[in-house]
Design an enzyme around this catalytic site. Structure first.
Site, PDB file in Angstrom:
ATOM      1  N   SER A 146      -2.996  -2.393 -28.501  1.00 26.24           N
ATOM      2  CA  SER A 146      -2.924  -2.280 -29.960  1.00 26.24           C
ATOM      3  C   SER A 146      -3.792  -1.089 -30.349  1.00 26.24           C
ATOM      4  O   SER A 146      -4.744  -0.751 -29.626  1.00 26.24           O
ATOM      5  CB  SER A 146      -3.490  -3.546 -30.616  1.00 26.24           C
ATOM      6  N   TYR A 159     -10.030 -10.031 -31.059  1.00 20.03           N
ATOM      7  CA  TYR A 159      -8.727  -9.431 -30.724  1.00 20.03           C
ATOM      8  C   TYR A 159      -8.898  -7.969 -30.324  1.00 20.03           C
ATOM      9  O   TYR A 159      -8.372  -7.522 -29.295  1.00 20.03           O
ATOM     10  CB  TYR A 159      -7.807  -9.552 -31.932  1.00 20.03           C
TER      11      TYR A 159
HETATM   12  N1  LIG Z   1       2.775  -7.050 -34.668  1.00 19.79           N
HETATM   13  C1  LIG Z   1       1.776  -6.199 -34.727  1.00 19.79           C
HETATM   14  O1  LIG Z   1       1.390  -5.729 -35.809  1.00 19.79           O
HETATM   15  C2  LIG Z   1       1.081  -5.766 -33.459  1.00 19.79           C
HETATM   16  C3  LIG Z   1       0.216  -4.671 -33.516  1.00 19.79           C
HETATM   17  C4  LIG Z   1      -0.422  -4.268 -32.361  1.00 19.79           C
HETATM   18  C5  LIG Z   1      -0.207  -4.932 -31.171  1.00 19.79           C
HETATM   19  N2  LIG Z   1       0.628  -6.003 -31.139  1.00 19.79           N
HETATM   20  C6  LIG Z   1       0.807  -6.689 -29.861  1.00 19.79           C
HETATM   21  O2  LIG Z   1       2.168  -6.754 -29.536  1.00 19.79           O
HETATM   22  C7  LIG Z   1       2.399  -7.842 -28.640  1.00 19.79           C
HETATM   23  C8  LIG Z   1       3.596  -8.641 -29.123  1.00 19.79           C
HETATM   24  O3  LIG Z   1       3.256  -9.258 -30.366  1.00 19.79           O
HETATM   25  P1  LIG Z   1       4.288  -9.372 -31.563  1.00 19.79           P
HETATM   26  O4  LIG Z   1       3.783  -8.518 -32.656  1.00 19.79           O
HETATM   27  O5  LIG Z   1       5.656  -9.190 -31.077  1.00 19.79           O
HETATM   28  O6  LIG Z   1       3.987 -10.882 -32.002  1.00 19.79           O
HETATM   29  P2  LIG Z   1       4.842 -12.226 -31.902  1.00 19.79           P
HETATM   30  O7  LIG Z   1       6.155 -12.064 -32.553  1.00 19.79           O
HETATM   31  O8  LIG Z   1       3.914 -13.283 -32.374  1.00 19.79           O
HETATM   32  O9  LIG Z   1       5.100 -12.375 -30.322  1.00 19.79           O
HETATM   33  C9  LIG Z   1       4.091 -12.738 -29.434  1.00 19.79           C
HETATM   34  C10 LIG Z   1       4.740 -13.182 -28.140  1.00 19.79           C
HETATM   35  O10 LIG Z   1       3.700 -13.590 -27.230  1.00 19.79           O
HETATM   36  C11 LIG Z   1       3.991 -14.891 -26.767  1.00 19.79           C
HETATM   37  N3  LIG Z   1       2.776 -15.657 -26.551  1.00 19.79           N
HETATM   38  C12 LIG Z   1       1.762 -15.875 -27.416  1.00 19.79           C
HETATM   39  N4  LIG Z   1       0.873 -16.729 -26.880  1.00 19.79           N
HETATM   40  C13 LIG Z   1       1.342 -17.049 -25.647  1.00 19.79           C
HETATM   41  C14 LIG Z   1       0.905 -17.923 -24.619  1.00 19.79           C
HETATM   42  N5  LIG Z   1      -0.211 -18.677 -24.754  1.00 19.79           N
HETATM   43  N6  LIG Z   1       1.618 -18.009 -23.472  1.00 19.79           N
HETATM   44  C15 LIG Z   1       2.752 -17.291 -23.331  1.00 19.79           C
HETATM   45  N7  LIG Z   1       3.244 -16.459 -24.276  1.00 19.79           N
HETATM   46  C16 LIG Z   1       2.546 -16.364 -25.415  1.00 19.79           C
HETATM   47  C17 LIG Z   1       4.819 -15.539 -27.883  1.00 19.79           C
HETATM   48  O11 LIG Z   1       5.668 -16.545 -27.343  1.00 19.79           O
HETATM   49  P3  LIG Z   1       5.519 -18.131 -27.557  1.00 19.79           P
HETATM   50  O12 LIG Z   1       4.894 -18.360 -28.892  1.00 19.79           O
HETATM   51  O13 LIG Z   1       6.917 -18.626 -27.437  1.00 19.79           O
HETATM   52  O14 LIG Z   1       4.668 -18.556 -26.409  1.00 19.79           O
HETATM   53  C18 LIG Z   1       5.663 -14.371 -28.340  1.00 19.79           C
HETATM   54  O15 LIG Z   1       6.799 -14.236 -27.533  1.00 19.79           O
HETATM   55  C19 LIG Z   1       1.098  -8.649 -28.597  1.00 19.79           C
HETATM   56  O16 LIG Z   1       0.397  -8.340 -27.424  1.00 19.79           O
HETATM   57  C20 LIG Z   1       0.355  -8.149 -29.815  1.00 19.79           C
HETATM   58  O17 LIG Z   1      -1.036  -8.268 -29.684  1.00 19.79           O
HETATM   59  C21 LIG Z   1       1.281  -6.431 -32.245  1.00 19.79           C
END
Ligand SMILES: NC(=O)c1ccc[n+]([C@@H]2O[C@H](COP(=O)([O-])OP(=O)(O)OC[C@H]3O[C@@H](n4cnc5c(N)ncnc54)[C@H](OP(=O)(O)O)[C@@H]3O)[C@@H](O)[C@H]2O)c1
Length: 260
Positions: A146, A159
Site C-alpha cells: 500500500s 496497517y
Molecule cells: N482498497 C484500498 O484502498 C487499498 C489500498 C492499498 C492497499 N490495499 C491492499 O489491497 C489488498 C486487497 O484489498 P482490497 O482493497 O481488494 O480489499 P477487500 O475487497 O476487502 O479484499 C481483501 C481480500 O483479502 C481477503 N482476506 C482478508 N482477510 C483474510 C484472511 N484472514 N484470510 C484469508 N483471506 C483474507 C478477503 O477475503 P475473505 O474476506 O473472503 O477472507 C478478500 O478477498 C490488501 O492487501 C489491501 O491491504 C487496498
C-alpha cells in the site's frame, strides 16, 4: 507482452490470495481472460466458488478453490501443499486488511491477525514458491502492499507498519531473484474502490482520487516486469514522493500536524 507471451512466462497456473473480492478478484478476472488456470483462495467459500465457476466457463480454464484463513499460522503451508502438484508460474499475494484509528484504541487480536495475514502469509508463501519458480527458471510474484507502506501513517499505524513489511519483502525479493528469471513486483495501491475502505468506515462516494480495482490490477499485470515497485495512483504517488524527498524529521512533523 501479449497474452500468449504472458501465459508462456507466468502460466499455466496462478495462485491469487484474497480472490473473493476487490483487487484480488480483479486479478483473477484479468488472469482468467489471459487463459491462466487459477487457484483462488480466501475465507469466503461461496464467493470463491462462484468466481471459479464463472471464470472457468467464460475462458475455458481450470480453477481450484482453496478456502483458507491466513490468520491461521498453518494456512500458508496448507496452501503450498494443496498446490504442490500444479505448475504455478505466478503468485499474487494480495490478501490483506487494515484498521484505522489511534493505535491505543485498536483490538489486540485483530492487530495480531493483521500481522499474520499482511506479513506472515506473504513471507511464508513467497518462501515456499521460490524453489518452485526457480526450478522453472521463469515466473513471477506480485506482492500487494500500500502507499501506506511508504511512510508511517498516524491513525493507521498498525496497517501502515504491516504494509512497510510487505514492501521491504517485495523489494528485497526483486533484488534477490533478479538473476533467477523470476519477476517480483510490489504493488502499492492508493485508495481503491473495494470492500476495504467500507470495512474501515469510509463512505467511498465521498473519497476523491479513488481508483477501480480493475485499473489497479491491470496496471500491475502490465508492469510485472518493471519492478521493483509500482504505485498505482499518480495522486498518491505525488503525495508520498514529496514526503520521501523531505528530511525524515520534517516529513514526520508534517504528518503529525495532519494527525492532530
Ligand atoms: N482498497 C484500498 O484502498 C487499498 C489500498 C492499498 C492497499 N490495499 C491492499 O489491497 C489488498 C486487497 O484489498 P482490497 O482493497 O481488494 O480489499 P477487500 O475487497 O476487502 O479484499 C481483501 C481480500 O483479502 C481477503 N482476506 C482478508 N482477510 C483474510 C484472511 N484472514 N484470510 C484469508 N483471506 C483474507 C478477503 O477475503 P475473505 O474476506 O473472503 O477472507 C478478500 O478477498 C490488501 O492487501 C489491501 O491491504 C487496498
Amino acid at each position: 507482452m501479449n497474452d500468449a507471451e504472458f501465459s508462456a512466462k507466468y502460466g499455466p497456473w496462478a495462485l491469487v490470495t484474497g480472490a473473493s473480492s476487490g483487487i484480488g478478484r480483479a486479478f483473477a478476472e484479468l488472469l482468467g481472460a489471459k487463459k491462466i488456470n487459477l487457484v483462488l483462495t480466501a475465507r469466503r467459500a461461496g464467493e470463491l466458488e462462484q468466481l471459479a465457476s464463472r471464470l472457468a466457463a467464460a475462458h475455458a480454464i481450470q480453477t481450484k478453490v482453496c478456502v483458507a484463513d491466513l490468520a491461521d499460522a498453518a494456512a500458508p503451508a496448507q496452501l503450498l501443499a494443496a498446490t504442490a502438484d500444479l505448475d504455478i508460474g505466478l503468485l499474487v499475494s494480495n490478501a490483506g486488511f487494515g484498521m484505522k484509528g489511534p493505535h491505543a484504541g485498536n483490538d489486540p487480536q485483530a492487530m495480531a491477525d493483521m500481522v499474520m495475514v499482511n506479513c506472515t502469509a506473504p513471507m511464508l508463501l513467497t518462501h515456499g514458491f521460490i524453489p518452485r519458480l526457480g526450478a522453472r527458471g521463469k515466473g513471477g510474484m506480485i506482492l500487494v502492499s500500500s502507499v501506506e507502506g511508504l511512510f508511517p501513517c498516524p491513525n493507521s499505524l498498525g496497517y501502515s507498519s504491516t504494509k512497510a513489511f510487505a514492501a521491504f519483502l517485495g523489494e528485497g525479493l526483486w533484488a534477490e531473484l533478479k538473476g533467477a528469471g523470476i519477476d517480483v513486483l510490489t504493488l502499492l495501491p492508493g485508495a481503491t474502490n473495494t470492500e476495504a475502505p467500507i470495512k474501515q468506515g469510509y463512505d467511498v462516494s465521498k473519497l476523491t482520487n479513488v481508483m477501480q480495482p480493475e485499473e489497479v490490477a491491470r496496471l500491475a499485470l502490465d508492469n510485472i516486469e518493471n519492478g521493483p515497485t509500482l504505485v498505482s495512483s499518480a495522486h498518491y504517488k505525488a503525495i508520498f514522493d514529496k514526503l520521501l524527498s523531505m528530511p525524515r524529521a520534517d516529513a514526520l512533523k508534517a504528518m503529525a500536524s495532519q494527525a492532530h
